[in-house]
Design an enzyme around this catalytic site. Structure first.
Site, PDB file in Angstrom:
ATOM      1  N   HIS A 426       6.986  25.733  66.221  1.00 39.17           N
ATOM      2  CA  HIS A 426       6.585  26.302  65.129  1.00 39.17           C
ATOM      3  C   HIS A 426       6.916  25.394  63.936  1.00 39.17           C
ATOM      4  O   HIS A 426       6.253  24.937  63.054  1.00 39.17           O
ATOM      5  CB  HIS A 426       7.095  27.696  64.607  1.00 39.17           C
ATOM      6  CG  HIS A 426       7.204  28.231  63.318  1.00 39.17           C
ATOM      7  ND1 HIS A 426       7.909  27.823  62.349  1.00 39.17           N
ATOM      8  CD2 HIS A 426       5.992  28.578  62.678  1.00 39.17           C
ATOM      9  CE1 HIS A 426       7.568  28.335  61.052  1.00 39.17           C
ATOM     10  NE2 HIS A 426       6.257  28.919  61.326  1.00 39.17           N
ATOM     11  N   CYS A 757       2.429 -15.102  75.618  1.00 35.40           N
ATOM     12  CA  CYS A 757       3.094 -13.792  75.257  1.00 35.40           C
ATOM     13  C   CYS A 757       4.165 -14.164  74.828  1.00 35.40           C
ATOM     14  O   CYS A 757       5.192 -13.063  74.413  1.00 35.40           O
ATOM     15  CB  CYS A 757       2.942 -13.105  76.707  1.00 35.40           C
ATOM     16  SG  CYS A 757       4.118 -13.741  77.893  1.00 35.40           S
TER      17      CYS A 757
END
Length: 810
Positions: A426, A757
Site C-alpha cells: 500500500h 570502455c
C-alpha cells in the site's frame, strides 16, 4: 441468472458494463468471458449492481443527510473528514438492502454453492463505478471481506462494502481526482474464495513499477491470503520475467529476490467474528520462495495475455495491475483482479528526469526504493492511526506499515519510510501515485529514526533506498530526449549494477559496451566460486557455516553461483534487449578474489596483483578452470534458456595469442563456441601486446574494446594503485594517443569492431574527440557522462561532415 434485476454474473459482464457494476466487476467479467478460454483461470462469481446501491439509499431517504455531510467538506481538516466519513458509513449501512435485493443475492449465492460445494467461502469486494480507470486506480479505497460463509454473513458483508464508498480515504481520493461523490456508486462483487490461506498469493504488474520499463513482468508473492502483500504487512518475494523473450518461447525467470514473508493471513479457526487471522510464517518457509519457477512463468503468461487483451481494446499499450492467488486445495493459480496500472505507464517517454545526490551522510536505515526521487524533511514516527493528527505537511512519515485510512496524511508527506512491505504494498502504491520517494521494508526504521530529526530519503541510487541523517544536497537533472540527435559513433554504456539497469536503459544509448561481472559476484554471490565447489577446503568453520546457509535451498552449491550470476547478467541484457550487451568475463585480481567468502583458501599472495594472476590466465589454469566453467554455464543460461542472444562476451587481460587460443578452446568446451548461435566474443585491448599483435588477435575475436586504464598503466609503466606515481598516470600522454591510433586502425584494417570502455572518454572530452576523428565504432561511457559526451561527439562529427543520422540508416 436470467430475469434478475440486481444480479449480474461474470459470464454476463464486460468492460462496457462499468456504469452498471463498476470497474472491478466489469474487468472480472471481461476476463471470465474473453481470457478464460485462453487459459487464464478465474474463480466464478457475480456482481450486485450499482442500481441496487442507489435504490437502497433512496428507499431509506439517505441522500439529503449525505449531501449535508459531504458538500463543501474540507479534506485537509483530518478530524472533520473522519467525523463526516464515520457518519456517512453509518447511514449507508443502516439503509441496508431491500427484500427483493436480499432474495436475489441469496439465490445467486446458492447457485455458487451448487457449483463449488457446501463448504464454499466467498470474498465480498467493492467495485465502484468510477474505479480502475487508466489514470485513477481507486486501489484500496474501499473494503474487502474474506472467508465469508452463509447467507447472513454474506448480506452483512455486502452492506459493509456499500458503506465503504465513504471511507475517509475514498472521500479524500475522490476530491483529489475531481470526482463527484454522488455520481459514484458501489457495486459489490461476490466471488468464490481461492484458498490462498493454504498456499500463496500476491500482485503482478505487467510493467516495472519503479522505472516504467515495459518489457518486464513484475510479480510479488507471499504465503497466505493476499491482503498482507497489498497492505505491506510482509516483505514479499519478487520475480521478474522478460516479456520479449517469453513471447519467443523462452521460459526462464529473469531475476528473483527472496522476501522475509514474516506472517501469513489464514482462515480463523471455527466461526469467529474475525474470519481471518495472521500467524507467523515458519522459518523454513521464510527461507524459500513461496512459488516455483514454473508457477512464476504461468503467472507471467497470464499477465501477458491480460495486458495484450486490454491493450488491443484500448488501441495502445495498457500495462496492468493484477492480483493472483494459488489455491492450496486444487494447486491451481487464479487471477482475482486486474486493473490498469496508473503511475509508471503515465510517465512521459520524452523527458529524462534524474535525481542526483551531491553529497553524502550517515545512513540510518535502508530498504527497497520506491520510485527514483529524493526527498528531505523532518522525521515523524507515527506508531498508529491515533497519532496521525500530529503529522505536519512536509514531514517524512515513518511507520511500521500504512493502510488506506492513512492516505489523507500520506498525501502531505515529503517521503515515506516503513518497517515492512514490498514494492507492491500500500505505501509503495500510494507513494508512486503521489510522486514522492518511499523506502519500504526498512527493518527497525521506527526504532532507528527519531521524530524531529532532519533526514534525506534517497530512491535515486538503484533498488536500495537509503535514509541519510541530515539534509543531503541533491539536484534534479531534466533532459528533453525528443530533441537529441544520435551521433554516427555508437554511444554505449558502462554498467555493472543490475539494480539500475531498467532505469539506465532510458538514457540515449546503443547498448552496453562493458557490463562488469565483478559487481554481480561481489554483491549477489559474495562467495569464491572454488569455495562453492570445494567447501571442504575452506578451513574456517564459520565461513563454511555461512556458505552452507546461503546455498541450503539449492541442489548443488554451484547452482547458487550459476543462478545468481545469470540473473544479474540477464537483467542487464534484458534491460537493453535487443541492443548488444557486452559482458566482460570476471576480472578480479587475486587479492580481490581472496576477499570473497572462503576466497583466501584458494588464492595466492602476490606482490603486484594488478599484473599478476588475473583475466584470461585464470580461465585456463588448473586452480581456477572449474570456477571458470561456472561462469560459462551462467552465460550459456542467459543466452539459451533466457533467450538473451544479444549478450556478447569479452575476454579481459589476454596477454598472448597462444593464451587466446586456449581460452577460446575452454569456452567452446563449456558450450560457448564463437559463432555458434550467433555468439560474438570480443577481447579487451588493454595490454601493449594486444596492439602490437592486433592482426593476430583479430583472427580470433570479433571485436576489440580498449581498456584505457590498464593500457595507460602498461604503456607508461605506472602502477595505477600507487599513490606515489599517480601524477604520471595520464591517458592523454602522446604515447597513449599513438597506442589508441594503432588499436583503432588495426581493428579497422581487419574489419573488426573497435570500441573503448575505459574511463578516459568519460573524463576527458579531448580523448573522445581524438577517437571520433579516428572513426572508432563505439564509446562506452559511464551513465553520468553520456549526455555531455554525446554532445561533444556530435560536434566533432559535424566538423568532419558526418551525418548524425547515418546510424539510423545502417
Amino acid at each position: 441468472m436470467s430475469g434478475a434485476r440486481y444480479i449480474r454474473w461474470f459470464e454476463e459482464l464486460g468492460m462496457d458494463d462499468v456504469p452498471t457494476v463498476g470497474g472491478k466487476n466489469a474487468s472480472l467479467g471481461e476476463m471470465y468471458c474473453e481470457l478464460a478460454p485462453l487459459g487464464v483461470a478465474l474463480p466464478n462469481g457475480f456482481a450486485i449492481t450499482a442500481e441496487a446501491f442507489r435504490e437502497a439509499l433512496t428507499e431509506a431517504g439517505a441522500w439529503d443527510e449525505l449531501h449535508s455531510l459531504l458538500d463543501g467538506l474540507d479534506k485537509t481538516d483530518v478530524r472533520a473528514l473522519a467525523a463526516a466519513g464515520r457518519r456517512a458509513r453509518e447511514i449507508v449501512y443502516a439503509a441496508g438492502l431491500t427484500a427483493p435485493m436480499r432474495e436475489e443475492i441469496v439465490a445467486a449465492y446458492r447457485r455458487l454453492v451448487d457449483q463449488y460445494g457446501e463448504d464454499l467461502s466467498v470474498a465480498v469486494r467493492s467495485s465502484a463505478t468510477a474505479e480502475d480507470l487508466p489514470t485513477a486506480s481507486f486501489a484500496g479505497q474501499h473494503d474487502t471481506y474474506l472467508n465469508v460463509h452463509g447467507e447472513e454473513m454474506l448480506i452483512d458483508a455486502v452492506k459493509r462494502c456499500n458503506a465503504s464508498l465513504f471511507t475517509d480515504r475514498a472521500i479524500s481520493y475522490r476530491l483529489d481526482q475531481g470526482f463527484d461523490h454522488f455520481k459514484v456508486a458501489l457495486s459489490a462483487c461476490v466471488m468464490k474464495m481461492v484458498r490462498a490461506d493454504l498456499a500463496a498469493s500476491g500482485v503482478i504488474f505487467s510493467i516495472d513499477t519503479e522505472t516504467g520499463f515495459s518489457d518486464s513482468v513484475f510479480i510479488t508473492g507471499a504465503y497466505g491470503l493476499g491482503e498482507n502483500v497489498v497492505q505491506g504487512a510482509v516483505d514479499p518475494d519478487e520475480y521478474y520475467v522478460h516479456k520479449p523473450t517469453f513471447r519467443k518461447g523462452h521460459r526462464a525467470v529473469l531475476r528473483r529476490v527472496l522476501g522475509d514473508k514474516q506472517i501469513k493471513m489464514v482462515y480463523a479457526p471455527g466461526r469467529t467474528r474475525e474470519p481471518v487471522v495472521n500467524k507467523p510464517t515458519p522459518k523454513a518457509d521464510r527461507r524459500r520462495f513461496c512459488i516455483t519457477d514454473a508457477e512464476v512463468l504461468t503467472l507471467a503468461d497470464y499477465a501477458i495475455k491480460i495486458e495484450d487483451h486490454y491493450s488491443i481494446r484500448a488501441g495502445t499499450l495498457r500495462p496492468m495491475d493484477i492480483e493472483w492467488a494459488k489455491d492450496g486445495l486444487d494447486g491451481k493459480l487464479y487471477i482475482v483482479q486486474a486493473r490498469p496500472e496508473t503511475v509508471a505507464s503515465q510517465r512521459s517517454g520524452t523527458e529524462l528526469e534524474e535525481y542526483v545526490l551531491k553529497g553524502t551522510g550517515e545512513v540510518m536505515a535502508t530498504g527497497r526504493a520506491v520510485g527514483t526521487k529524493i526527498g528531505t524533511g523532518t522525521l515523524r514516527v507515527v506508531s498508529d492511526a491515533a497519532h496521525l493528527p500530529d503529522f505536519k505537511p512536509g514531514e517524512i512519515l515513518v511507520s511500521d506499515t500504512t493502510s488506506p485510512d492513512w492516505e489523507p496524511v500520506m498525501k502531505t508527506a515529503a517521503a515515506i519510510v516503513t518497517n515492512r512491505g514490498g514494492r507492491t504494498c500500500h505505501a509503495a502504491i500510494v507513494a508512486r501515485e503521489l510522486g514522492i520517494p518511499a523506502v519500504v521494508g526498512a527493518e527497525h526504521a521506527t526504532e532507528r529514526l527519531r521524530t524531529g530529526e532532519d533526514a534525506t530519503v534517497s530512491c535515486g541510487e538503484g533498488d536500495i533506498g537509503r535514509v541519510y541523517r541530515g539534509t543531503v544536497p541533491y539536484e534534479i537533472e531534466r533532459t528533453d530526449l525528443s530533441a537529441l540527435e544520435s551521433p554516427a559513433t555508437h554511444i554505449m554504456l558502462n554498467l555493472g549494477n543490475p539494480e539500475i539497469a531498467f532505469k539506465t536503459s532510458f538514457l540515449p544509448n546503443d547498448g552496453v559496451g562493458l557490463a562488469r561481472m565483478e559487481f554481480i559476484i561481489n554483491e549477489y554471490i559474495k562467495v569464491h566460486p572454488m569455495a562453492l565447489l570445494h567447501l571442504d577446503r575452506v578451513e574456517e568453520e564459520s565461513d563454511r557455516q555461512r556458505i552452507a546457509a546461503m546455498v541450503e535451498t539449492y541442489d548443488k552449491p554451484a547452482d547458487f553461483f550459476v543462478e545468481r550470476l545469470s540473473e544479474g547478467v540477464g537483467t542487464i541484457a534484458g534491460a537493453f534487449y535487443p541492443k548488444p550487451v557486452v559482458v566482460r568475463l570476471s576480472d578480479f585480481k587475486s587479492n580481490e578474489y581472496a576477499a570473497l567468502l572462503g576466497g583466501r583458501w584458494f588464492e595466492p599472495v602476490e606482490a603486484n596483483p594488478m599484473i599478476g594472476f588475473r583475466g584470461a590466465s585464470r580461465y585456463i589454469h588448473d586452480s581456477f578452470r572449474e570456477a571458470f566453467a561456472l561462469e560459462c554455464a551462467a552465460m550459456k543460461r542467459v543466452r539459451e534458456e533466457m533467450g538473451l542472444a544479444n549478450l556478447r562476451l569479452m575476454v579481459p587481460f589476454c596477454r598472448r595469442v597462444e593464451e587466446a587460443d586456449r581460452v577460446l578452446e575452454v569456452m567452446a568446451e563449456n558450450g560457448l563456441k564463437r559463432g555458434e548461435n550467433g555468439l560474438e566474443i570480443y577481447v579487451m585491448c588493454e595490454i601493449p601486446n594486444n596492439v602490437i599483435m592486433i592482426d593476430e588477435f583479430a583472427k580470433r575475436f570479433d571485436g576489440f574494446s580498449i581498456g584505457s586504464n590498464d593500457l595507460t598503466q602498461l604503456t607508461l609503466g605506472v602502477d595505477r594503485d600507487s599513490e606515489m606515481v599517480a601524477f604520471d598516470f595520464d591517458e592523454r600522454d602522446p604515447g597513449m594517443y599513438e597506442m589508441l591510433r594503432l588499436a583503432v586502425e588495426g581493428a579497422q584494417r581487419n574489419g573488426r569492431h573497435s570500441g573503448i570502455c575505459g574511463q578516459a572518454p568519460s573524463d576527458y572530452p579531448e580523448v573522445a574527440q581524438f577517437l571520433v576523428r579516428l572513426g572508432i565504432d563505439s564509446m562506452s561511457l559511464n551513465p553520468d557522462s553520456v549526455l555531455k559526451t554525446m554532445s561533444a561527439v556530435l560536434e566533432i562529427e559535424r566538423e568532419q561532415g558526418r551525418d548524425p543520422r547515418a546510424k539510423a540508416a545502417e
